[in-house]
Scaffold this motif. Structure first.
Motif, PDB file in Angstrom:
ATOM      1  N   PRO A  14       0.783  -1.138  -0.073  1.00 25.85           N
ATOM      2  CA  PRO A  14      -0.194   0.046  -0.017  1.00 25.85           C
ATOM      3  C   PRO A  14       0.819   1.188  -0.181  1.00 25.85           C
ATOM      4  O   PRO A  14       0.479   2.156  -0.681  1.00 25.85           O
ATOM      5  N   SER A  15       1.941   1.263   0.723  1.00 31.30           N
ATOM      6  CA  SER A  15       2.770   2.520   0.745  1.00 31.30           C
ATOM      7  C   SER A  15       3.223   2.758  -0.692  1.00 31.30           C
ATOM      8  O   SER A  15       3.653   3.755  -1.074  1.00 31.30           O
ATOM      9  N   LEU A  16       3.792   1.621  -1.334  1.00 29.27           N
ATOM     10  CA  LEU A  16       4.439   1.816  -2.674  1.00 29.27           C
ATOM     11  C   LEU A  16       3.307   2.145  -3.698  1.00 29.27           C
ATOM     12  O   LEU A  16       3.493   3.116  -4.321  1.00 29.27           O
ATOM     13  N   GLN A  17       2.273   1.689  -3.359  1.00 30.50           N
ATOM     14  CA  GLN A  17       1.202   1.935  -4.332  1.00 30.50           C
ATOM     15  C   GLN A  17       0.686   3.262  -4.187  1.00 30.50           C
ATOM     16  O   GLN A  17       0.288   4.105  -5.177  1.00 30.50           O
ATOM     17  N   ALA A  18       0.746   4.158  -3.045  1.00 31.53           N
ATOM     18  CA  ALA A  18       0.460   5.406  -2.869  1.00 31.53           C
ATOM     19  C   ALA A  18       1.230   6.365  -3.461  1.00 31.53           C
ATOM     20  O   ALA A  18       0.925   7.604  -3.989  1.00 31.53           O
ATOM     21  N   ASP A  19       2.604   5.856  -3.841  1.00 24.64           N
ATOM     22  CA  ASP A  19       3.375   6.626  -4.579  1.00 24.64           C
ATOM     23  C   ASP A  19       3.541   6.287  -6.134  1.00 24.64           C
ATOM     24  O   ASP A  19       4.328   6.790  -7.003  1.00 24.64           O
ATOM     25  N   GLY A  20       2.637   5.501  -6.625  1.00 30.44           N
ATOM     26  CA  GLY A  20       2.486   5.166  -7.971  1.00 30.44           C
ATOM     27  C   GLY A  20       3.317   3.951  -8.436  1.00 30.44           C
ATOM     28  O   GLY A  20       3.668   3.528  -9.372  1.00 30.44           O
ATOM     29  N   GLY A  21       3.755   3.479  -7.458  1.00 33.53           N
ATOM     30  CA  GLY A  21       4.619   2.032  -7.829  1.00 33.53           C
ATOM     31  C   GLY A  21       4.191   0.821  -6.987  1.00 33.53           C
ATOM     32  O   GLY A  21       3.168   0.675  -6.388  1.00 33.53           O
ATOM     33  N   ASP A  22       4.929  -0.217  -6.989  1.00 29.17           N
ATOM     34  CA  ASP A  22       4.587  -1.629  -6.895  1.00 29.17           C
ATOM     35  C   ASP A  22       5.600  -2.687  -6.414  1.00 29.17           C
ATOM     36  O   ASP A  22       6.516  -2.208  -7.100  1.00 29.17           O
ATOM     37  N   VAL A  23       5.472  -3.588  -5.729  1.00 24.04           N
ATOM     38  CA  VAL A  23       6.393  -4.756  -5.757  1.00 24.04           C
ATOM     39  C   VAL A  23       5.937  -6.022  -6.288  1.00 24.04           C
ATOM     40  O   VAL A  23       4.687  -6.530  -5.597  1.00 24.04           O
ATOM     41  N   GLU A  24       6.588  -7.013  -6.760  1.00 22.37           N
ATOM     42  CA  GLU A  24       6.120  -8.187  -7.226  1.00 22.37           C
ATOM     43  C   GLU A  24       7.234  -9.190  -6.657  1.00 22.37           C
ATOM     44  O   GLU A  24       8.436  -9.064  -7.054  1.00 22.37           O
ATOM     45  N   PHE A  25       6.794 -10.249  -5.998  1.00 24.61           N
ATOM     46  CA  PHE A  25       7.705 -11.279  -5.603  1.00 24.61           C
ATOM     47  C   PHE A  25       8.092 -12.260  -6.768  1.00 24.61           C
ATOM     48  O   PHE A  25       7.105 -12.447  -7.763  1.00 24.61           O
ATOM     49  N   VAL A  26       9.409 -12.571  -6.944  1.00 27.33           N
ATOM     50  CA  VAL A  26       9.843 -13.176  -8.164  1.00 27.33           C
ATOM     51  C   VAL A  26      10.242 -14.693  -7.516  1.00 27.33           C
ATOM     52  O   VAL A  26       9.787 -15.609  -7.947  1.00 27.33           O
ATOM     53  N   SER A  27      11.092 -14.792  -6.733  1.00 32.34           N
ATOM     54  CA  SER A  27      11.393 -16.141  -6.165  1.00 32.34           C
ATOM     55  C   SER A  27      12.455 -15.893  -4.519  1.00 32.34           C
ATOM     56  O   SER A  27      12.753 -14.699  -4.249  1.00 32.34           O
ATOM     57  N   VAL A  28      12.614 -16.943  -4.090  1.00 33.40           N
ATOM     58  CA  VAL A  28      13.435 -16.943  -2.701  1.00 33.40           C
ATOM     59  C   VAL A  28      14.441 -18.080  -2.812  1.00 33.40           C
ATOM     60  O   VAL A  28      14.008 -19.261  -3.464  1.00 33.40           O
ATOM     61  N   ASN A  29      15.479 -18.034  -2.811  1.00 33.92           N
ATOM     62  CA  ASN A  29      16.595 -19.279  -2.974  1.00 33.92           C
ATOM     63  C   ASN A  29      16.662 -19.787  -1.499  1.00 33.92           C
ATOM     64  O   ASN A  29      16.491 -19.211  -0.482  1.00 33.92           O
ATOM     65  N   GLU A  30      17.620 -20.871  -1.481  1.00 33.76           N
ATOM     66  CA  GLU A  30      17.882 -21.780  -0.224  1.00 33.76           C
ATOM     67  C   GLU A  30      18.556 -20.805   0.758  1.00 33.76           C
ATOM     68  O   GLU A  30      18.645 -21.042   2.050  1.00 33.76           O
ATOM     69  N   GLU A  31      19.461 -19.917   0.552  1.00 31.91           N
ATOM     70  CA  GLU A  31      20.083 -19.058   1.268  1.00 31.91           C
ATOM     71  C   GLU A  31      19.318 -17.744   1.967  1.00 31.91           C
ATOM     72  O   GLU A  31      19.625 -16.900   2.707  1.00 31.91           O
TER      73      GLU A  31
END
Length: 73
Positions: A14-31
């Protein structure tokens, strides 16, 4: 851990979207390195690295101790 990360990102979004942006999860590795994609205004903002490290990474590390780093792809 993937589901925990996705849920935590929903709290950041929500805070990113308030500024016109966004975040998308791509992946997570074993580390515990989480890869995300910043979109919208966040994708081209000169402050996006600060947002990534001081905002998103700090929050994810606090919420999910297994997260060691957040990187942008």
């Amino acid at each position: 851990m993937e589901e925990q990360i996705k849920a935590a990102l929903e709290n950041v979004r929500p805070s990113l979207q308030a500024d016109g942006g966004d975040v998308e999860f791509v992946s997570v590795n074993e580390e515990g390195v989480v890869s995300v994609r910043l979109t919208g205004k966040c994708g081209h903002c000169p402050h996006s690295q600060i947002t990534l490290k001081m905002g998103i990474e700090s929050y994810l590390k606090k919420e999910i101790p297994q997260v060691t780093e957040v990187v942008r792809v």
